[in-house]
Design an enzyme around this catalytic site. Sequence first.
Site, short mmCIF file in Angstrom:
data_model
loop_
_atom_site.label_atom_id
_atom_site.label_comp_id
_atom_site.label_asym_id
_atom_site.label_seq_id
_atom_site.Cartn_x
_atom_site.Cartn_y
_atom_site.Cartn_z
CG PHE A 97 -8.58 -18.00 -2.80
CD1 PHE A 97 -8.04 -18.92 -1.99
CD2 PHE A 97 -8.03 -16.78 -2.89
CE1 PHE A 97 -7.00 -18.63 -1.21
CE2 PHE A 97 -6.92 -16.36 -2.15
CZ PHE A 97 -6.46 -17.71 -1.39
CG ASP A 168 -13.25 -13.86 -8.30
OD1 ASP A 168 -12.47 -14.36 -9.13
OD2 ASP A 168 -13.27 -13.98 -7.30
CG HIS A 171 -11.18 -20.31 -10.85
ND1 HIS A 171 -12.17 -21.19 -10.03
CD2 HIS A 171 -10.28 -20.02 -9.97
CE1 HIS A 171 -11.51 -21.44 -8.75
NE2 HIS A 171 -10.44 -20.61 -8.70
CD GLN A 194 -1.97 -19.23 -7.36
OE1 GLN A 194 -2.85 -19.52 -8.29
NE2 GLN A 194 -1.51 -20.12 -6.68
CE LYS A 197 -6.63 -18.18 -9.89
NZ LYS A 197 -5.70 -18.57 -8.59
NE ARG A 226 3.21 9.12 -9.34
CZ ARG A 226 3.65 8.18 -8.65
NH1 ARG A 226 3.12 6.86 -8.92
NH2 ARG A 226 4.63 8.10 -8.06
CE1 TYR A 233 8.03 11.92 -5.27
CE2 TYR A 233 9.18 13.12 -7.10
CZ TYR A 233 9.09 12.12 -6.26
OH TYR A 233 10.13 11.37 -5.79
NE ARG A 243 3.67 1.55 -10.41
CZ ARG A 243 4.33 2.54 -9.60
NH1 ARG A 243 3.52 3.37 -9.19
NH2 ARG A 243 5.43 2.54 -9.21
#
Length: 389
Positions: A97, A168, A171, A194, A197, A226, A233, A243
């Site tokens: 992909f 990767d 899959h 996704q 999957k 962070r 902050y 996230r």
Amino acid sequence: MSKSLALHGGMPVRTKPFPAWPEVGPAEEQRVLDALRTGNWGKFQGDEVRQFEESFGEYHGARHAFGVVNGTVALRLALWAGGVGPGDEVIVPPYTFVATASAVLELGAIPVFADLELETFNIDPAAIEAVVTPRTRAIVPVHLGGLPCQMDAIMAIAQCHRLLVVEDACHAHGARYKGRSVGSLGHAACFSFQSSKNVTCGEGGMILTNDDSLAECCWSIHNCGRVPDGQWYDHHQLGGNHRLGELQGALLNAQWSRFEGQAQRREENGLYLDERLRDMPGIHPQRRTADCTRHAYHLYSFRIDPETLGISRQTLLDALSAEGIPAVAGYPIPLYREPMFLNAAFGPYGGSIDHDYTKTECPRCEAISTEQGVWLPHRCLLGARADMD
């Protein structure tokens, strides 16, 4: 005999649909509803993402796990944390992909394509070695369809040239190599959740690593720069909000509860289908290496020999579709033949990418992409043995 084919007006061999995907039941409904009612929908507000990170990481042999918004972001952040930047070269396969390569481009780095092993569909370690240069910084092997790559050979190349290896594994949920889970074989690994999957929440991803310094950087850049002991902050480096959210985490926990049974069923049916197809002239199932101790079977892949069969791949696909078998051609062209690469349409990342992709040639990938490759989706392997017959 040809007159009996559904393509020629005969009765289809199969009218019953294969199992639907994803599987959805009361567990998903209850888990998402419970998370919804808390009002704590962001990561670090509730326990769903944390619980899934711990379960998924432990299962795959990784000490550190970070839920992110999708597999594409997972790849980019893992490479970023590993020090890949503008002008660096990253070796990738051309049969994958687009995210495997676009994640590299978004760092201003240069994807360099290495050809496949014809029989496994996976990147060839010898082809990797052939394209290493002084600018090479990393390798991204793709476990195509859920079959682990030759990771010992790839890691040996990486050690020799001091390269980062990011698996990767988008899959390859639950795949194993010499008894070890993918996700713990390279320096880091990336998964996708996704819609298609083997574990899904619609959109989501995961970074796994056993490297403490990589983990520290991944945590920071997926969380706006962070640091764990800092203030909300306080932003110590460039990062972003990548996230995974709590509602996705709830879905994943429910999906995960039935994963192992599904994985075993895919493995059993995939091996059985291999047996049934292996002796058919002109049909070559993806070859499992001896090192593969579990195939994830996100895809059931095989090659055809059009000359032996006496028909083109498209004719075969049309015939299978008419018979009720949902086969597809897979990736129809190598990535380097996509307009983005041919036209160097790399947007704001193009300034450091001095590579002419019109000169790239990977003959084995060309053969698989354009003439030989066929896929069946993993849901076909979730039925009974009679479905394989």
